[in-house]
Write a protein that holds these residues in place. Structure first.
Motif, PDB file in Angstrom:
ATOM      1  N   ASN A 112       0.966  -1.187  -0.057  1.00  0.00           N
ATOM      2  CA  ASN A 112       0.090   0.026  -0.016  1.00  0.00           C
ATOM      3  C   ASN A 112       0.753   1.180  -0.079  1.00  0.00           C
ATOM      4  O   ASN A 112       1.932   1.089   0.188  1.00  0.00           O
ATOM      5  CB  ASN A 112      -0.859  -0.064   1.235  1.00  0.00           C
ATOM      6  N   LEU A 113       0.257   2.478  -0.248  1.00  0.00           N
ATOM      7  CA  LEU A 113       0.949   3.739  -0.321  1.00  0.00           C
ATOM      8  C   LEU A 113       1.617   4.105   0.891  1.00  0.00           C
ATOM      9  O   LEU A 113       2.569   4.791   0.971  1.00  0.00           O
ATOM     10  CB  LEU A 113       0.003   4.805  -0.816  1.00  0.00           C
ATOM     11  N   LYS A 114       1.153   3.485   2.224  1.00  0.00           N
ATOM     12  CA  LYS A 114       1.758   3.954   3.492  1.00  0.00           C
ATOM     13  C   LYS A 114       3.253   3.399   3.438  1.00  0.00           C
ATOM     14  O   LYS A 114       4.069   4.031   4.027  1.00  0.00           O
ATOM     15  CB  LYS A 114       0.738   3.370   4.502  1.00  0.00           C
ATOM     16  N   VAL A 115       3.249   2.215   3.052  1.00  0.00           N
ATOM     17  CA  VAL A 115       4.510   1.385   3.125  1.00  0.00           C
ATOM     18  C   VAL A 115       5.383   2.255   2.167  1.00  0.00           C
ATOM     19  O   VAL A 115       6.607   2.422   2.543  1.00  0.00           O
ATOM     20  CB  VAL A 115       4.241  -0.155   2.556  1.00  0.00           C
ATOM     21  N   LEU A 116       4.924   2.378   1.005  1.00  0.00           N
ATOM     22  CA  LEU A 116       5.862   3.182  -0.118  1.00  0.00           C
ATOM     23  C   LEU A 116       6.409   4.422   0.724  1.00  0.00           C
ATOM     24  O   LEU A 116       7.394   5.014   0.506  1.00  0.00           O
ATOM     25  CB  LEU A 116       5.059   3.593  -1.361  1.00  0.00           C
ATOM     26  N   GLN A 117       5.354   5.207   1.462  1.00  0.00           N
ATOM     27  CA  GLN A 117       5.743   6.529   1.947  1.00  0.00           C
ATOM     28  C   GLN A 117       6.852   6.304   3.189  1.00  0.00           C
ATOM     29  O   GLN A 117       7.748   7.091   3.207  1.00  0.00           O
ATOM     30  CB  GLN A 117       4.478   7.173   2.341  1.00  0.00           C
ATOM     31  N   GLN A 118       6.720   5.349   3.943  1.00  0.00           N
ATOM     32  CA  GLN A 118       7.724   4.989   4.832  1.00  0.00           C
ATOM     33  C   GLN A 118       9.028   4.716   4.372  1.00  0.00           C
ATOM     34  O   GLN A 118      10.012   5.069   4.708  1.00  0.00           O
ATOM     35  CB  GLN A 118       7.012   3.867   5.674  1.00  0.00           C
ATOM     36  N   LEU A 119       9.073   3.747   3.296  1.00  0.00           N
ATOM     37  CA  LEU A 119      10.127   3.556   2.703  1.00  0.00           C
ATOM     38  C   LEU A 119      10.882   4.853   1.933  1.00  0.00           C
ATOM     39  O   LEU A 119      12.023   4.919   2.056  1.00  0.00           O
ATOM     40  CB  LEU A 119      10.152   2.462   1.497  1.00  0.00           C
ATOM     41  N   GLY A 120      10.038   5.541   1.228  1.00  0.00           N
ATOM     42  CA  GLY A 120      10.476   6.908   0.639  1.00  0.00           C
ATOM     43  C   GLY A 120      11.257   7.822   1.571  1.00  0.00           C
ATOM     44  O   GLY A 120      12.142   8.388   1.241  1.00  0.00           O
ATOM     45  N   ASN A 121      10.797   7.926   2.680  1.00  0.00           N
ATOM     46  CA  ASN A 121      11.085   8.848   3.720  1.00  0.00           C
ATOM     47  C   ASN A 121      12.517   8.420   4.317  1.00  0.00           C
ATOM     48  O   ASN A 121      13.292   9.046   4.632  1.00  0.00           O
ATOM     49  CB  ASN A 121      10.228   8.931   5.163  1.00  0.00           C
ATOM     50  N   THR A 122      13.024   7.245   4.257  1.00  0.00           N
ATOM     51  CA  THR A 122      14.068   6.559   4.452  1.00  0.00           C
ATOM     52  C   THR A 122      15.267   6.791   3.267  1.00  0.00           C
ATOM     53  O   THR A 122      16.526   6.981   3.440  1.00  0.00           O
ATOM     54  CB  THR A 122      14.122   4.971   4.760  1.00  0.00           C
ATOM     55  N   LEU A 123      14.625   6.407   2.122  1.00  0.00           N
ATOM     56  CA  LEU A 123      15.610   6.358   0.878  1.00  0.00           C
ATOM     57  C   LEU A 123      15.826   7.558   0.190  1.00  0.00           C
ATOM     58  O   LEU A 123      16.922   7.815  -0.301  1.00  0.00           O
ATOM     59  CB  LEU A 123      14.919   5.265  -0.024  1.00  0.00           C
ATOM     60  N   ILE A 124      14.859   8.650   0.156  1.00  0.00           N
ATOM     61  CA  ILE A 124      15.068   9.779  -0.529  1.00  0.00           C
ATOM     62  C   ILE A 124      14.587  10.823   0.219  1.00  0.00           C
ATOM     63  O   ILE A 124      13.366  11.010   0.749  1.00  0.00           O
ATOM     64  CB  ILE A 124      14.124   9.661  -1.849  1.00  0.00           C
ATOM     65  N   ASP A 125      15.315  11.809   0.204  1.00  0.00           N
ATOM     66  CA  ASP A 125      14.884  13.037   0.769  1.00  0.00           C
ATOM     67  C   ASP A 125      14.927  14.296  -0.196  1.00  0.00           C
ATOM     68  O   ASP A 125      16.019  14.733  -0.794  1.00  0.00           O
ATOM     69  CB  ASP A 125      16.148  13.820   1.769  1.00  0.00           C
TER      70      ASP A 125
END
Length: 553
Positions: A112-125
């Motif tokens: 789901n998008l929540k998982v993508l957002q959590q990963l995104g916060n870790t991987l890309i600033d």
């Protein structure tokens, strides 16, 4: 770090692929060529909202895929929590159908998008003008100070102690609630237990009492019947037992010579002996049966007591009543244990709080030690980036009780103008100022803490010449420790690239529309591209020479 971004059928992009490496990657191109569209596509695999209207070909689905190396991010526990397959190479894919329906995949597993957002916060600033950046986040501000103070281990100790304290509080609250409920229930349960104690029930007694009541209730009839039957069997002139004995005597001689008759005789003799015993038992039962109204009344009262308890507790046997008695007695014991456990946890809480206070004071000391120098360095570097009057002050406020990150509430207060009032960064900084502030602060902690891939979109907007040169130097230094991607219009910044990508527009095969393309520039192509940025297209000889000095100098 991001290794590859593949985009198909998105906006004016038919298909393109960007391969990234460590260090500093620069993206340049003509205005409107699609640089921001590339970032828009990237934001989709970071959990951004999808829109079917952005499809290049509305009859086909859009696919955006990002490949990342996540070996340095300690994400294995997160993947296990989300029931996702973990690998140091991560692939995130986002698909958008012509109807606008969106699907996301993490290593080919739907997410789901929540998982993508959590990963995104870790991987890309991702830093774009007017974005709310990490630098606004109070937790990141504390993390930044702790990194500068080199107190990662002290932070880990504090967080572990804080988690223990919270677990202790939750358990203590639960026990206190149970104790309050127990006090309400205890008196009633004690009454029930006392009722059972007074009853002193015994296993199997109900059946015995009901049998005794039957005998006592029918004592006269039982005595009369048993005596009569005994007399008929054994005492009468023609007693049955005597007649059977006589028959046996007659059968015995004949049975001696005939096996079959001998078998019949043996069976007959067994019946006769059994009947003798029955007669004796009847006599004894009649003798033992007494007419006792007082005992009958006692038995009736006992049985009625058992019936009342059974009705009260909705059961049908003494065994079930004894089980209820055992459960109620256990609950009384648990009530007694609650007080001891509450007392123990309260003492533990005091000990943990004292240790947490000590750890929190250690964190405060480290943070306050580095904060003034950090503020001074930020101001110095911002001055070099044409923000001569900028100020940054770290404001500490003591918390009433320990928080998840320490004993203090920390805020970075900022002012961009001379004599300006210090405010939170979000309230005081414009988009460009905020981007430069983010660049400076992160460059100062680049070697001290793990950061995600940093992407800056037109961070150099409105600067040129020497200021742009200094900004390029900061970006270069930052890229020594972290992967940095910069979209820029500045030739000074572009000249710093380890890899230089050029985004351009090209007519589609059918010449009916324009599409976005991207290619990595070689050394000579870089020099020419930067020369165009310095002057015009085609560039002058002087611009080409200047560009060569920037790239090779």
């Amino acid at each position: 770090m991001i290794q590859r971004l593949h985009i198909r059928n998105y906006a004016i992009i038919e298909e393109l692929q960007l391969d990234f490496a460590e260090g500093l990657s620069i993206i340049t191109g003509e205005t409107g060529a699609g640089k921001s569209i590339v970032l828009g596509a990237l934001s989709l695999i970071l959990g951004g909202r999808a829109d079917g209207k952005t499809l290049f070909d509305t009859g086909k689905k859009c696919i955006i895929e990002g490949r990342f190396n996540i070996s340095a991010y300690n994400l294995k526990a997160f993947f296990e929590e989300q029931d996702l397959d973990y690998d140091t190479e991560l692939i995130i894919r986002r698909e958008i159908t012509p109807s606008g329906k969106s699907r996301a995949f993490v290593n080919d597993t739907p997410a789901n998008l929540k998982v993508l957002q959590q990963l995104g916060n870790t991987l890309i600033d991702l830093h774009q003008q007017f974005d709310t950046l990490y630098i606004n986040n109070a937790e990141f501000q504390l993390e930044l100070l702790d990194a500068l103070a080199r107190q990662r281990d002290a932070v880990a100790v504090y967080r572990k102690q804080y988690a223990t304290l919270q677990a202790n509080r939750r358990r203590l609250n639960q026990l206190n609630e149970e104790a309050a409920q127990a006090r309400r229930e205890q008196e009633f349960i004690e009454f029930q237990v006392n009722e059972f104690d007074e009853a002193a029930l015994l296993a199997g007694e109900q059946e015995e009492l009901e049998g005794e009541r039957h005998r006592l209730s029918n004592a006269d009839e039982i005595k009369q019947l048993t005596n009569g039957v005994f007399h008929y069997l054994s005492e009468d002139d023609n007693a049955v037992t005597d007649q059977l004995l006589s028959i046996g005597h007659k059968l015995l001689p004949l049975a001696a010579g005939d096996p079959k008759l001998k078998d019949i005789y043996d069976r007959f003799e067994g019946i006769r002996l059994e009947l003798d015993e029955v007669a004796s038992d009847l006599e004894a039962f009649g003798d033992d049966t007494e007419v006792n109204p007082e005992r009958l009344e006692e038995v009736e009262e006992r049985i009625n007591l058992i019936y009342r308890l059974q009705n009260k507790h909705s059961v049908t046997s003494v065994g079930e009543l004894l089980a209820i008695y055992e459960e109620l007695s256990g609950r009384l014991g648990h009530f007694a244990d609650l007080g001891g456990e509450i007392e123990k946890l309260t003492a533990e809480q005091k000990t943990i709080t004292e240790a947490l206070q000590k750890s929190g004071l250690q964190l405060r000391k480290g943070r306050k030690k580095v904060a003034p120098q950090f503020g001074k360095q930020v101001q110095e570097q911002l001055a070099e980036l044409s923000m001569e009057n900028a100020q940054l002050v770290v404001d500490f406020k003591e918390l009433a009780e320990p928080g998840p990150h320490g004993l203090d509430d920390v805020q970075f207060l900022f002012s961009a103008n001379k004599g300006g009032r210090l405010q939170t960064i979000k309230a005081a900084a414009s988009g460009g100022e905020m981007s430069r502030l983010a660049l400076v602060t992160k460059s100062l902690v680049a070697s001290a803490m793990e950061l995600p891939t940093l992407i800056f979109d037109e961070i150099d907007s409105g600067v040129s010449g020497d200021v742009a040169q200094k900004m390029g130097k900061i970006l270069t230094d930052l890229s020594q420790h972290h992967q940095v991607v910069v979209i820029t219009h500045s030739p000074q910044v572009a000249s710093r690239a380890d890899r230089h990508y050029f985004v351009y527009k090209q007519d589609h095969d059918d010449a009916a529309r324009t599409i976005t393309k991207v290619r990595e520039l070689n050394q000579e192509e870089r020099i020419r591209s930067i020369a165009v940025m310095l002057s015009q297209n085609p560039p002058s000889d002087g611009a080409l020479e200047n560009a060569r000095e920037l790239v090779e100098g």
